[in-house]
Design a protein around this motif. Sequence first.
Motif, PDB file in Angstrom:
ATOM      1  N   LEU A 139      38.258  28.499  73.555  1.00 13.57           N
ATOM      2  CA  LEU A 139      38.470  28.602  72.110  1.00 13.57           C
ATOM      3  C   LEU A 139      37.809  27.413  71.432  1.00 13.57           C
ATOM      4  N   THR A 140      36.928  27.666  70.493  1.00 15.11           N
ATOM      5  CA  THR A 140      36.335  26.541  69.773  1.00 15.11           C
ATOM      6  C   THR A 140      37.232  26.159  68.606  1.00 15.11           C
ATOM      7  N   VAL A 141      37.338  24.847  68.364  1.00 17.45           N
ATOM      8  CA  VAL A 141      38.060  24.421  67.168  1.00 17.45           C
ATOM      9  C   VAL A 141      37.147  24.694  65.980  1.00 17.45           C
ATOM     10  N   PRO A 142      37.728  25.093  64.855  1.00 17.08           N
ATOM     11  CA  PRO A 142      36.892  25.467  63.711  1.00 17.08           C
ATOM     12  C   PRO A 142      36.035  24.328  63.165  1.00 17.08           C
ATOM     13  N   LEU A 143      36.528  23.095  63.225  1.00 20.29           N
ATOM     14  CA  LEU A 143      35.776  21.960  62.710  1.00 20.29           C
ATOM     15  C   LEU A 143      34.729  21.548  63.738  1.00 20.29           C
ATOM     16  N   VAL A 144      33.485  21.457  63.327  1.00 19.06           N
ATOM     17  CA  VAL A 144      32.382  21.066  64.207  1.00 19.06           C
ATOM     18  C   VAL A 144      31.645  19.880  63.583  1.00 19.06           C
ATOM     19  N   ALA A 145      30.836  19.204  64.403  1.00 17.40           N
ATOM     20  CA  ALA A 145      30.138  18.019  63.905  1.00 17.40           C
ATOM     21  C   ALA A 145      28.652  18.061  64.244  1.00 17.40           C
ATOM     22  N   PRO A 146      27.837  18.648  63.353  1.00 20.75           N
ATOM     23  CA  PRO A 146      26.392  18.558  63.523  1.00 20.75           C
ATOM     24  C   PRO A 146      25.914  17.242  62.890  1.00 20.75           C
ATOM     25  N   VAL A 147      25.463  16.312  63.707  1.00 21.93           N
ATOM     26  CA  VAL A 147      25.028  15.010  63.204  1.00 21.93           C
ATOM     27  C   VAL A 147      23.524  15.077  62.941  1.00 21.93           C
ATOM     28  N   ALA A 148      23.171  15.017  61.675  1.00 20.38           N
ATOM     29  CA  ALA A 148      21.760  15.079  61.274  1.00 20.38           C
ATOM     30  C   ALA A 148      21.097  13.720  61.453  1.00 20.38           C
ATOM     31  N   ARG A 149      19.795  13.770  61.774  1.00 22.93           N
ATOM     32  CA  ARG A 149      19.006  12.536  61.946  1.00 22.93           C
ATOM     33  C   ARG A 149      19.747  11.542  62.836  1.00 22.93           C
ATOM     34  N   ALA A 150      20.198  12.034  63.970  1.00 21.48           N
ATOM     35  CA  ALA A 150      21.055  11.252  64.863  1.00 21.48           C
ATOM     36  C   ALA A 150      20.391   9.976  65.353  1.00 21.48           C
TER      37      ALA A 150
END
Length: 187
Positions: A139-150
């Motif tokens: 089950l994925t948690v709804p909140l995700v973290a795409p870090v731009a320009r990492a």
Amino acid sequence: MAAPRVVGLGGTLDADSSCVRALQLALAGAAQAGAEVELLRLSELELPLYVHGQPPPPGALRLVDAVRQADGLIWASPLYHGTVSGAFKNAIDWLELLSKDPRPYLSDKPVGLVCAAGGVQGMQAINTMEYAVRSLRGLTVPLVAPVARAWQAFGPDGEAVDPEVGALLRRVGAEVVRLAMRLQVEP
């Protein structure tokens, strides 16, 4: 109720990657929320390409044992050409060793998703990881973290340059703990 165990899996084959820094902050959020945490760096697992029926090497056994014992997971991959890295996908392929477990694959386990992108398209890798989690019964948690320009998102101390990015990564970790506590299943 025992403290949930959260395992972070990811990074790159480069030992000093922004993806690992992002994963470390998400795991810090899980620890702050009361979890025991473990970091599995792809650079340390030394996984050969998965071949069905191949005897598992020590790194695969370590990965599978950690996932088996986890109440929740945080996955972090860089964005490579619109998807997860080959090294990350290969690590996920080794989870086939969990197929015959009483709770196969990722059953009853929440997974937080993090992507370290060179540009701004991190959701592409997150979507790929979400499909993999679903196919592995997690089950994925709804909140995700795409870090731009990492590549410029973290300082030399490993902290996020933008406090909002750091807070988001920590919240993902905390959300994994919150859901893991609700889903904890006795062995």
